[in-house]
Write an enzyme that holds these catalytic residues in place. Sequence first.
Site, short mmCIF file in Angstrom:
data_model
loop_
_atom_site.label_atom_id
_atom_site.label_comp_id
_atom_site.label_asym_id
_atom_site.label_seq_id
_atom_site.Cartn_x
_atom_site.Cartn_y
_atom_site.Cartn_z
N ASN A 8 -9.11 1.39 -8.19
CA ASN A 8 -7.80 0.87 -8.07
C ASN A 8 -7.81 -0.50 -7.47
O ASN A 8 -8.34 -0.74 -6.39
CB ASN A 8 -7.01 1.82 -7.37
CG ASN A 8 -5.48 1.68 -7.45
OD1 ASN A 8 -5.00 0.41 -7.19
ND2 ASN A 8 -4.81 2.62 -7.53
N HIS A 48 -1.43 0.43 -10.50
CA HIS A 48 0.13 1.00 -10.41
C HIS A 48 1.02 -0.15 -10.53
O HIS A 48 1.04 -0.84 -9.63
CB HIS A 48 -0.10 1.66 -9.23
CG HIS A 48 1.14 2.52 -8.81
ND1 HIS A 48 1.32 3.03 -7.55
CD2 HIS A 48 2.46 2.52 -9.81
CE1 HIS A 48 2.72 3.63 -7.86
NE2 HIS A 48 3.33 3.40 -8.82
N ARG A 96 4.41 -0.76 -9.74
CA ARG A 96 5.63 -0.33 -9.21
C ARG A 96 6.88 -0.94 -9.60
O ARG A 96 6.91 -1.99 -10.04
CB ARG A 96 5.46 -0.13 -7.54
CG ARG A 96 4.94 0.88 -6.99
CD ARG A 96 4.40 0.46 -5.21
NE ARG A 96 3.89 1.59 -4.67
CZ ARG A 96 4.52 2.83 -4.22
NH1 ARG A 96 5.78 2.73 -4.37
NH2 ARG A 96 3.92 3.52 -3.62
N ARG A 114 5.58 -4.66 -5.97
CA ARG A 114 4.98 -5.05 -4.57
C ARG A 114 3.73 -5.47 -4.57
O ARG A 114 3.12 -6.06 -3.60
CB ARG A 114 5.19 -4.01 -3.33
CG ARG A 114 4.33 -2.99 -3.81
CD ARG A 114 4.42 -1.71 -2.60
NE ARG A 114 5.83 -0.98 -2.50
CZ ARG A 114 6.20 0.00 -1.81
NH1 ARG A 114 4.97 0.52 -0.99
NH2 ARG A 114 7.28 0.45 -1.74
N GLU A 147 -0.97 3.41 -13.85
CA GLU A 147 -0.06 4.37 -12.90
C GLU A 147 1.19 3.78 -13.01
O GLU A 147 1.55 2.93 -12.91
CB GLU A 147 -0.57 4.40 -11.34
CG GLU A 147 -1.84 5.21 -11.18
CD GLU A 147 -2.19 5.46 -9.95
OE1 GLU A 147 -1.80 4.69 -8.94
OE2 GLU A 147 -3.17 6.46 -9.73
N THR A 198 1.94 6.24 -1.79
CA THR A 198 2.35 7.56 -2.55
C THR A 198 2.31 8.35 -1.43
O THR A 198 1.09 8.81 -0.90
CB THR A 198 1.58 7.58 -3.75
OG1 THR A 198 1.81 6.58 -4.65
CG2 THR A 198 2.29 8.51 -4.69
N HIS A 253 -6.79 9.71 -3.52
CA HIS A 253 -5.72 9.17 -2.60
C HIS A 253 -6.45 9.21 -1.13
O HIS A 253 -6.59 10.51 -0.76
CB HIS A 253 -4.48 9.86 -2.68
CG HIS A 253 -3.36 8.87 -1.60
ND1 HIS A 253 -2.76 8.03 -2.37
CD2 HIS A 253 -2.93 9.12 -0.50
CE1 HIS A 253 -1.78 7.42 -1.64
NE2 HIS A 253 -1.85 7.98 -0.63
#
Length: 249
Positions: A10, A46, A48, A52, A73, A104, A197
């Site tokens: 990631n 990801h 968002r 951010r 994501e 998350t 995660h």
Amino acid sequence: MANLLRLGVNVDHVATLRNARGSAYPDPLRAAILAQQAGADGITAHLREDRRHIVDADIDTLIAGLTCPLNFEMAATSEMQAIALRHKPHAVCLVPEKRAERTTEGGLDVAGDEDRLAAYIAPLREAGCRVSMFIGHDAEQIRASARIGAAVVELHTGHYCDLHADGHLAERDAELALLVAGAKLAKSLGLEVHAGHGLTFDTVKPIAAIPEIQELNIGHFLICEAVFMGLGPAIAQMRHLMEQARAGA
């Protein structure tokens, strides 16, 4: 190879560093290419709702510049669905999203939103995206993910990692047992099982040893370790630990 365990890297927090100064660097695509060269099997980003870290232009450049699969994501919103349908990434992973959270905090409530999510993912599936649900190990969430037609579930390992970091070893081991059971259930229902995660060098091996898991997605820790040892060596060390776990070492 049946026991192959893939690593997705990631690159969100490369963008976090860039955005802290409002500069053009460091570039998430450059990090993604370095990750590919170091042995990553895929890249996760990801986008968002509040942008951010990763921004729309990053998705454009990642789609154009990568030769390995992109795992996109996103929250289950109409805006994100339109972006995914425009780009048609290899994989789309639906995650819960709250503006106030630092990261998350838990899994998606698929069981509580089953009808909407089934309709939501239908066009993504038709576009050729592999749809994943980022969920906890709860059996009902896993069964609901199978019912709506998801191809993949990604099990949230954050609580397990937090318990390890806090020294709550009995609770950590109990959480690991629940992740093992969840992975077995998901595979029995025909779902491909991923996990991620909060995973670190210290916590990855017990997760990597779960035979039903086919992919780990790791980001924040690898980007942090890159400050000290470089991104390539950090990824190489993570892969080494994953391979040791699969070999029973």
